[in-house]
Design an enzyme around this catalytic site. Sequence first.
Site, short mmCIF file in Angstrom:
data_model
loop_
_atom_site.label_atom_id
_atom_site.label_comp_id
_atom_site.label_asym_id
_atom_site.label_seq_id
_atom_site.Cartn_x
_atom_site.Cartn_y
_atom_site.Cartn_z
N GLU A 51 0.88 -1.16 0.00
CA GLU A 51 0.00 0.00 0.00
C GLU A 51 0.92 1.22 0.00
O GLU A 51 1.80 1.32 0.85
CB GLU A 51 -0.87 -0.02 1.26
CG GLU A 51 -1.94 1.04 1.25
CD GLU A 51 -2.82 0.99 2.49
OE1 GLU A 51 -2.81 -0.02 3.22
OE2 GLU A 51 -3.52 2.00 2.72
N ARG A 281 4.59 -12.87 9.78
CA ARG A 281 5.31 -11.64 9.46
C ARG A 281 6.62 -11.61 10.24
O ARG A 281 6.78 -12.28 11.25
CB ARG A 281 4.45 -10.42 9.75
CG ARG A 281 4.14 -10.17 11.21
CD ARG A 281 3.47 -8.79 11.43
NE ARG A 281 2.43 -8.51 10.47
CZ ARG A 281 2.44 -7.44 9.65
NH1 ARG A 281 3.45 -6.60 9.66
NH2 ARG A 281 1.46 -7.24 8.82
N LYS A 291 3.74 0.74 9.91
CA LYS A 291 3.95 1.97 9.15
C LYS A 291 3.45 3.18 9.92
O LYS A 291 4.04 4.26 9.84
CB LYS A 291 3.27 1.88 7.78
CG LYS A 291 4.16 1.19 6.75
CD LYS A 291 3.56 1.27 5.36
CE LYS A 291 2.65 0.09 5.12
NZ LYS A 291 2.16 0.00 3.76
P1 ATP Z 1 0.24 -1.37 7.49
O1 ATP Z 1 1.37 -1.33 8.49
O2 ATP Z 1 -0.02 -0.04 6.84
O3 ATP Z 1 -0.97 -2.10 7.93
P2 ATP Z 1 1.43 -3.49 5.97
O4 ATP Z 1 2.59 -3.62 6.87
O5 ATP Z 1 0.47 -4.61 5.84
O6 ATP Z 1 0.66 -2.19 6.25
P3 ATP Z 1 1.52 -3.32 3.11
O7 ATP Z 1 2.05 -2.20 2.30
O8 ATP Z 1 0.09 -3.61 3.03
O9 ATP Z 1 1.97 -3.04 4.59
O10 ATP Z 1 2.38 -4.62 2.88
C1 ATP Z 1 2.70 -5.15 1.63
C2 ATP Z 1 3.03 -6.60 1.78
O11 ATP Z 1 4.10 -6.78 2.69
C3 ATP Z 1 1.86 -7.38 2.33
O12 ATP Z 1 1.71 -8.56 1.59
C4 ATP Z 1 2.24 -7.65 3.74
O13 ATP Z 1 1.68 -8.84 4.19
C5 ATP Z 1 3.75 -7.72 3.68
N1 ATP Z 1 4.33 -7.35 4.95
C6 ATP Z 1 4.12 -6.22 5.65
N2 ATP Z 1 4.78 -6.24 6.82
C7 ATP Z 1 5.45 -7.41 6.87
C8 ATP Z 1 6.31 -8.04 7.83
N3 ATP Z 1 6.62 -7.44 8.98
N4 ATP Z 1 6.81 -9.26 7.52
C9 ATP Z 1 6.50 -9.85 6.36
N5 ATP Z 1 5.69 -9.34 5.43
C10 ATP Z 1 5.16 -8.12 5.67
MG MG Z 2 -1.50 -3.95 4.64
#
Ligand code: ATP
Ligand code: MG
Length: 580
Positions: A51, A281, A291
Amino acid sequence: MSMDSQEHLPEELANGVDNNGLPVNFIQTIINEDLKAGKNNSRVHTRFPPEPNGYLHIGHAKSICLNFGLASANGGKCNLRFDDTNPSKEEVEYVDSIQADVKWLGFDWEGRMFYASDYFEPLYQFAIQLIEQGKAYVCDLSAEEIRQYRGTLTEPGKDSPYRERSIEENLDLFKRMKAGEFPDGSRVLRAKIDMSSPNLNMRDPVLYRIQNSHHHRTGDKWCIYPMYDYAHPLSDALESITHSVCTLEFSDHRPLYDWAIDNVDYGYEKYGRPQQIEFARLNLSYTVMSKRKLRALVEQNYVRGWDDPRMPTISGLRRRGYTPASIRDFCDRIGVARRNSMVDIALLEHCIREDLNINAMRIMAVLKPLKVVITNYPQDQTEWLETENNPENPAMGTRLLPFSREIYIEQDDFMEDPPKKFFRLRPGGEVRLKSAYIISLHEVIKDETGAITELHCQYDPDSKSGGATAGRKVKGTLHWVSVAHAVPAEVRLYEHLFTRENPDEEEEGKSFVDYLNSGSMQILTSCMVEPSGADLQGESRYQFLRQGYFCPDPDSKPGAPVFNRIVGLRDSWSKIKHQG
Ligand code: ATP
Ligand code: MG
């Protein structure tokens, strides 16, 4: 909640082996089964769907390495897709930084860069389909009322009074929602599924909301925006994704993912059917990864920006001096599992040390200089002494280092009244200067306040390499820099950004910012670096002997370098491993 094959695979069994007998993660095991069964014509097509509401971080790197890695390991493809369904929070700055970061990590989407907003029209048509099938309705309850009607984990929800609207009325209202006839929040489109489902996500989830805001790509064309749980599966479908890998918190959303795929006629024959697979994650000790929290650190000036070298963002790690290879290595080592856990940040540091131990040039830099005058060394003489660039990697060769009558050593390498085991410089004592001579200390010079200003030493002219006393053993070896040739530099030393191992675990009345480490950045402004350290071309990274690994910061000016310490030399990770 969803009882299916994924959750029933114990981790040990889920992790199989590849053709060479090497262990593979459970997602590869699922892919192997799918390929064998000929599912989706035995294609593998993944996507990385950020995102654009912030900069990517090391957790995203795990997802990037996994998605692009699965594609390349299986002769497949991986798309980059911006999940830009939320108009108010997204900015072009983030879109640009995300592309730069994915490229820098070493991955290539081969021209397949898409935006969820590319699909607003088909997604709208799919919603019309759902309404026409009686599977979606326009609901006039407020957000708060929807929450109240939803029930709880132990109590079923209640049907909305608008649930039984006719198809005609729903079509009319939805089209008027799109036409901008209603204010924000006044109506939503909801899936008509089951208000008593044990899974709260299936209790008539919202599919569309009204939001009269400008979108960074579609401008003012739309005032209704699809929800993530609706847009995501159908975007996957429209891109012919086969394996939609996401993090564990979406497990309970998977039935809704499948519902959208199964109830919309998106062209299964042409596109195949995507499948959602969840993994744990990455959580990293002494780090926050949300974020929202990273943005707060930037916006409230707790750090110097998204690329502050203390940030866990890709741009922060890049500026700190991490290499893409070290981050990919880290992502390999942490593996992929279905159980949440916390990874020790020492492992990330271990990965960059392993890389730089082989690849970084050793140079001499004195962080806190103390001047030494070698009183028996000729005035105005410079000798160029040969020294190895990297003892771990002889192919990196040697260079010549200037030596002269006045040099700098570290303040810490001298003690006037040292304890017994102090093997550095002391009155009457001897040390070897790395790649140069043995010196002995004769006089400590002080100013009127009693502060030490310089040391007067004498050197043994036969003690350099090839000399008669070259083999003479002295206990300490010090790094040094010739005063006449030294380049003044600023050096920034870093510690963990947080003092608490898990800053997300906020105690009562505290917030994560209360756990910020006030000593996370130490700036040293009077450092002295040997001349080869002033060559700031490209992405140079150095080991400053005895001080750690360093790289030039973009704040550097010609003749005035600024260095970030990437990591120190001590490796707590290998210590942990060896003790364990
Ligand atoms: P937010 O913190 O805004 O909720 P998010 O961390 O889910 O967002 P996105 O931009 O939606 O961020 O993430 C893009 C991709 O990265 C998604 O498929 C998400 O599952 C993955 N992702 C995000 N954070 C992690 C993490 N800590 N470890 C592994 N994958 C991650
Ligand atoms: Mg997300």
